[in-house]
Design an enzyme around this catalytic site. Structure first.
Site, mmCIF file in Angstrom:
data_model
loop_
_atom_site.group_PDB
_atom_site.id
_atom_site.type_symbol
_atom_site.label_atom_id
_atom_site.label_comp_id
_atom_site.label_asym_id
_atom_site.label_seq_id
_atom_site.Cartn_x
_atom_site.Cartn_y
_atom_site.Cartn_z
ATOM 1 N N ASP A 42 0.873 -1.076 -0.018
ATOM 2 C CA ASP A 42 0.074 -0.170 -0.006
ATOM 3 C C ASP A 42 0.869 1.456 -0.052
ATOM 4 O OD1 ASP A 42 -2.758 -1.102 2.110
ATOM 5 O OD2 ASP A 42 -2.146 -1.544 0.016
ATOM 6 N N GLU A 44 4.074 1.651 -1.172
ATOM 7 C CA GLU A 44 4.633 1.963 -2.529
ATOM 8 C C GLU A 44 3.516 2.615 -3.458
ATOM 9 O OE1 GLU A 44 6.254 -2.229 -2.315
ATOM 10 O OE2 GLU A 44 7.453 -1.457 -3.985
ATOM 11 N N ASP A 46 0.757 4.340 -2.421
ATOM 12 C CA ASP A 46 0.355 5.607 -2.250
ATOM 13 C C ASP A 46 1.571 6.688 -2.813
ATOM 14 O OD1 ASP A 46 -1.827 4.909 -1.279
ATOM 15 O OD2 ASP A 46 -1.080 4.747 0.759
ATOM 16 N N LYS A 127 -30.315 -12.889 11.414
ATOM 17 C CA LYS A 127 -30.775 -11.725 10.421
ATOM 18 C C LYS A 127 -29.456 -10.621 10.798
ATOM 19 C CE LYS A 127 -34.091 -8.305 9.196
ATOM 20 N NZ LYS A 127 -33.624 -7.146 9.267
ATOM 21 N N ARG A 148 -28.443 -0.969 -1.372
ATOM 22 C CA ARG A 148 -30.071 -1.477 -1.768
ATOM 23 C C ARG A 148 -30.686 -0.223 -2.498
ATOM 24 N NH1 ARG A 148 -34.539 -1.019 1.517
ATOM 25 N NH2 ARG A 148 -36.184 -2.631 0.732
ATOM 26 N N LYS A 300 -37.100 -18.788 5.220
ATOM 27 C CA LYS A 300 -37.444 -18.683 3.971
ATOM 28 C C LYS A 300 -37.928 -20.030 3.731
ATOM 29 C CE LYS A 300 -33.517 -15.327 3.272
ATOM 30 N NZ LYS A 300 -32.125 -15.280 3.033
ATOM 31 N N LYS A 324 -38.099 -10.928 14.838
ATOM 32 C CA LYS A 324 -37.072 -9.918 15.453
ATOM 33 C C LYS A 324 -37.046 -10.467 17.022
ATOM 34 C CE LYS A 324 -36.107 -6.571 13.057
ATOM 35 N NZ LYS A 324 -36.689 -5.610 12.666
HETATM 36 S S1 IVH Z 1 -33.218 -11.923 2.693
HETATM 37 C C1 IVH Z 1 -36.018 -11.071 -0.450
HETATM 38 N N1 IVH Z 1 -31.632 -12.710 4.688
HETATM 39 O O1 IVH Z 1 -32.772 -7.429 6.210
HETATM 40 C C2 IVH Z 1 -35.368 -11.107 0.883
HETATM 41 N N2 IVH Z 1 -31.957 -10.540 4.522
HETATM 42 O O2 IVH Z 1 -35.401 -6.273 6.462
HETATM 43 C C3 IVH Z 1 -33.989 -10.481 0.864
HETATM 44 N N3 IVH Z 1 -31.126 -9.010 6.011
HETATM 45 O O3 IVH Z 1 -32.741 -5.619 3.266
HETATM 46 C C4 IVH Z 1 -33.559 -10.477 2.038
HETATM 47 N N4 IVH Z 1 -29.825 -10.701 7.021
HETATM 48 O O4 IVH Z 1 -30.505 -6.057 4.361
HETATM 49 C C5 IVH Z 1 -32.242 -11.602 4.136
HETATM 50 N N5 IVH Z 1 -30.140 -13.550 6.193
HETATM 51 C C6 IVH Z 1 -30.672 -12.649 5.744
HETATM 52 C C7 IVH Z 1 -30.644 -11.338 6.039
HETATM 53 C C8 IVH Z 1 -31.179 -10.335 5.598
HETATM 54 C C9 IVH Z 1 -30.080 -9.226 7.034
HETATM 55 C C10 IVH Z 1 -31.387 -7.844 5.940
HETATM 56 C C11 IVH Z 1 -31.241 -7.325 4.325
HETATM 57 C C12 IVH Z 1 -32.769 -6.770 3.972
HETATM 58 C C13 IVH Z 1 -33.325 -6.559 5.423
HETATM 59 C C14 IVH Z 1 -35.004 -6.736 5.176
#
Ligand code: IVH
Length: 710
Positions: A42, A44, A46, A127, A148, A300, A324
């Protein structure tokens, strides 16, 4: 070889060296950003850039078109470009309880017509609390990365994403030719602590939490800074794909792992809801030791064919939900209960609290929902209460601490009249099942000053008329000001005229001047021309949100057509109601609300006066790109290849209207076995009738193998 000082360079030498530096730096960039294989340190790298910049500073006329300084560097203050996602980036619906999760599974089963005991595999995974990113690979190479954004268009952060070591610049092994990989960029707790320590030492901004730090680090104009931040990534979804590498969520995520992406090790697949919920608790247990923030568990439907059938509502998939984690809690003293009247007239008791910090945010108000809730909690003024805050929602009162109740605390008595000047009687609506609603409402509607004022605030808000310089504060000001008395939407458009005729001018009011007064009137003028969906949304009809307003606008096209239909619905015209009912995502609640709204004399007058001030634009009808767009279709008989909900959703997504009965307006009848009177009526009227297979052929889709009725 010692370098000649920049001051000693001749013009020719400078030009030669700039050419050489441009080629050399471009080579390093390519090896670093695209091939993931830098050949210099890095420091070099820079030094080369600094030398280039110094020569350019002395010989500005020699700056090349392909100059490296035009491509990168924090000095180059160019905003991020925009990238349109090939497929929208969606959000997730939320579940807050086990019951919400069961409801989710029930909805899925109902939509798919699956029996209660039919197998249905669902995955569960953490999540991640970061920010989502869409990575586009072509021929296995990363070509772009986008945040996004609004779900349709995001920011181009390609250069920054290339510096994240978790994100491969080339996919390993077999990969689809075009593949948009989606996942979450996040920062580990350790990375976050180190970053903030460094920021504090160097006087840079200290970040509030790892999520903000990740977002701030990814969205640096100088990708070199992003690189130092040690961002991490988990892949969990995908967008456009020339071929999807698997038939289930589990398979595709495994394929993502083989291609070189980190995938979350806590993802698992379950055949029962109990399994999902147990995994949720297992993840919750591990939460504090994961080393990164998560805020729930995402479920899912595993089978991608089922995901496709389930499709989307508005911006979220029907096949997924986020469960949640419960929110953070604190205790404080409640010193008053205030009754607030919302835009819809609902009376909401609000707990006024001694300020307390919950999860890093100071809380002074919490909702008590309704009279029943106050009774249930037996909360009284003076009580010490336990409150909680979940995400962005308004804090809630969970309960009281009985031993801390002061002597003489009286039970709260809920008012039977609205606190507005009309003192209208407070009513309780009937719910769909005929029970009394817990919501008390002021019946004054637009005549009620609380509702009028709130309504006006909605009216000028971003998703409605979006009038620049006219926000909540100004509405309060003009609402109360005797010189303006802005009490209805039409009053807003009459403001300039009244101002010119009146004695007291806006420019002389405190907080305004010649320029700001003119700007405000110009901004109002600019909104006389308004899109139909915005107008419909801005009316504040109950249950008519942004998405519903869009649907109505697209379906009716012009204000006159919408108004005529709404008036017919209000007059009890069954056909008009059925037509509205056939629209996507519109049902009983919306129709009742539209009907109520347009049955009210003062609402009708309000709309009439408003529209007289406006030039309402026609809405774009859905593009006539599908073979059935614009057609009115009736599905009849027992459908065997799709459920009725699916058929409706499919047809509407293709721009067709679905009606419940055959009439001269019907263009096409799709008949399953056992179709009776509707079929007869269709042949009598000479309307085209096709079976389910022909329907799939017409819309260019494969006939599903699964039998939804089975
Ligand atoms: S699936 C079509 N999986 O949560 C479904 N989202 O509230 C696409 N997120 O915008 C999302 N962990 O930024 C999915 N394991 C996970 C996730 C996840 C975090 C976020 C993601 C999304 C938001 C939705």
């Amino acid at each position: 070889m010692a370098q000649k000082p920049v001051e000693d360079l001749t013009e020719n030498e400078a030009a030669e060296e700039l050419a050489r530096l441009a080629a050399e730096i471009a080579g390093h960039d390519r090896r670093y950003f695209q091939e993931d294989a830098p050949t210099v340190s890095d420091a070099e790298y820079d030094a080369l850039r600094r030398r280039n910049a110094a020569i350019e500073a002395r010989f500005p006329e020699l700056i090349r078109e392909d100059s490296p300084s035009a491509r990168v560097g924090s000095e180059v203050s160019e905003k991020f470009g925009k990238i349109r996602h090939a497929l929208p980036m969606l959000s997730l619906d939320n579940a807050f309880s086990d019951e919400d999760v069961r409801d989710f599974a029930r909805r899925v089963r109902r939509f798919l017509k699956l029996a209660e005991d039919a197998p249905l595999a669902i995955t569960a995974e953490p999540k991640i609390d970061g920010l989502s990113l869409s990575l586009r690979y072509e021929g296995g190479a990363l070509v772009s990365a986008a945040t996004r954004g609004d779900g349709t268009t995001g920011e181009d952060v390609t250069r920054n994403a290339r510096t994240v070591t978790d994100i491969p610049n080339r996919l390993k092994g077999e990969a689809p030719d075009v593949f948009e990989v989606r996942g979450e960029v996040y920062m580990s707790h350790a990375g976050f602590a180190a970053l903030n320590e460094h920021q504090a030492e160097t006087g840079g901004p200290v970040y509030a939490n790892p999520r903000n730090a990740a977002a701030g680090s990814l969205r640096q104009l100088d990708a070199g800074i992003t690189r130092q931040r040690g961002l991490k990534f988990f892949a969990y979804a995908w967008g456009e794909a020339s071929a999807v590498p698997g038939e289930t969520q589990t398979e595709v995520v495994a394929a993502l792992g083989r291609m070189g992406f980190p995938v979350n090790p806590l993802m698992a697949r379950f055949d029962t809801i109990e399994g999902l919920i147990a995994h949720y608790h297992a993840i919750e247990e591990k939460r504090s030791s994961l080393g990164y923030d998560i805020d729930g568990v995402v479920y899912k439907v595993d089978d991608l064919a089922l995901q496709r059938r389930l499709g989307f509502v508005s911006r979220s998939p029907r096949w997924a939900i986020a469960h949640k984690f419960p929110a953070e809690q604190a205790t404080t003293v409640l010193h008053a209960i205030e009754i607030q009247v919302g835009r819809t007239g609902a009376l909401t008791p609000v707990a006024k609290l001694d300020p307390v910090t919950v999860g890093g945010v100071v809380v002074q108000n919490a909702t008590l929902h309704n009279a029943e809730e106050i009774e249930r909690l037996d909360v009284r003024v003076g009580d010490t209460v336990k409150i909680q805050r979940a995400g962005d929602v308004i804090p809630q009162v969970l309960g009281i601490v009985p031993e801390k109740r002061p002597a003489g605390a009286e039970p709260f008595s809920f008012p039977s009249v609205c606190p507005c000047e009309l003192k209208t009687e407070v009513v309780r609506e009937e719910t769909a099942s005929g029970a009394q609603s817990v919501v008390r409402r002021c019946t004054g509607e637009f005549a009620c000053p609380f509702q009028r004022r709130e309504h006006l605030k909605l009216f000028v808000s971003r998703k409605a008329f979006d009038i620049e310089g006219l926000g909540d504060k100004q509405i309060d000001l003009f609402y109360d000001d005797p010189d303006f008395r802005v009490r209805t939407p039409a009053d807003i458009f009459k403001m300039r005229g009244r101002n010119e005729a009146g004695l007291k001018k806006l420019k002389d009011k405190e907080g305004f001047g010649e320029v700001s007064a003119r700007n405000l009137f110009d901004a109002i003028e600019a909104r006389r021309t308004i899109a139909l969906d915005r107008l419909i949304f801005s009316l504040g009809i109950r249950h008519v949100g942004e998405a519903t307003a869009k649907t109505l606008a697209r379906a009716y096209g012009t204000f006159d057509a919408f108004h005529a239909a709404a008036m017919k619905v209000a007059e009890g015209d069954a056909e008009a109601a059925a037509e509205m009912d056939a629209l996507e995502d519109i049902g009983e609640a919306v129709i009742t609300a539209v009907s109520r709204f347009f049955s009210e004399e003062h609402n009708r007058k309000l709309v009439e006066e408003l529209v007289a001030e406006l030039d309402v634009q026609e809405a774009e009808k859905p593009a006539a790109t599908s073979p059935v767009s614009g057609q009115t279709i009736v599905f009849t008989g027992s459908l065997e290849k799709m459920t009725r909900d699916e058929a409706k959703a499919m047809a509407e997504a293709l721009g067709a209207k679905v009606a419940g009965s055959v009439s001269r307006k019907t263009d096409l009848v799709v008949a399953g076995p056992g179709a009776g009177s509707k079929l007869a009526k269709a042949s009598e009227l000479g309307i085209e009738v096709i079976d389910e297979d022909a329907w799939f052929a017409r819309i260019g889709r494969k006939v599903p193998e699964a039998d939804p009725a089975a």
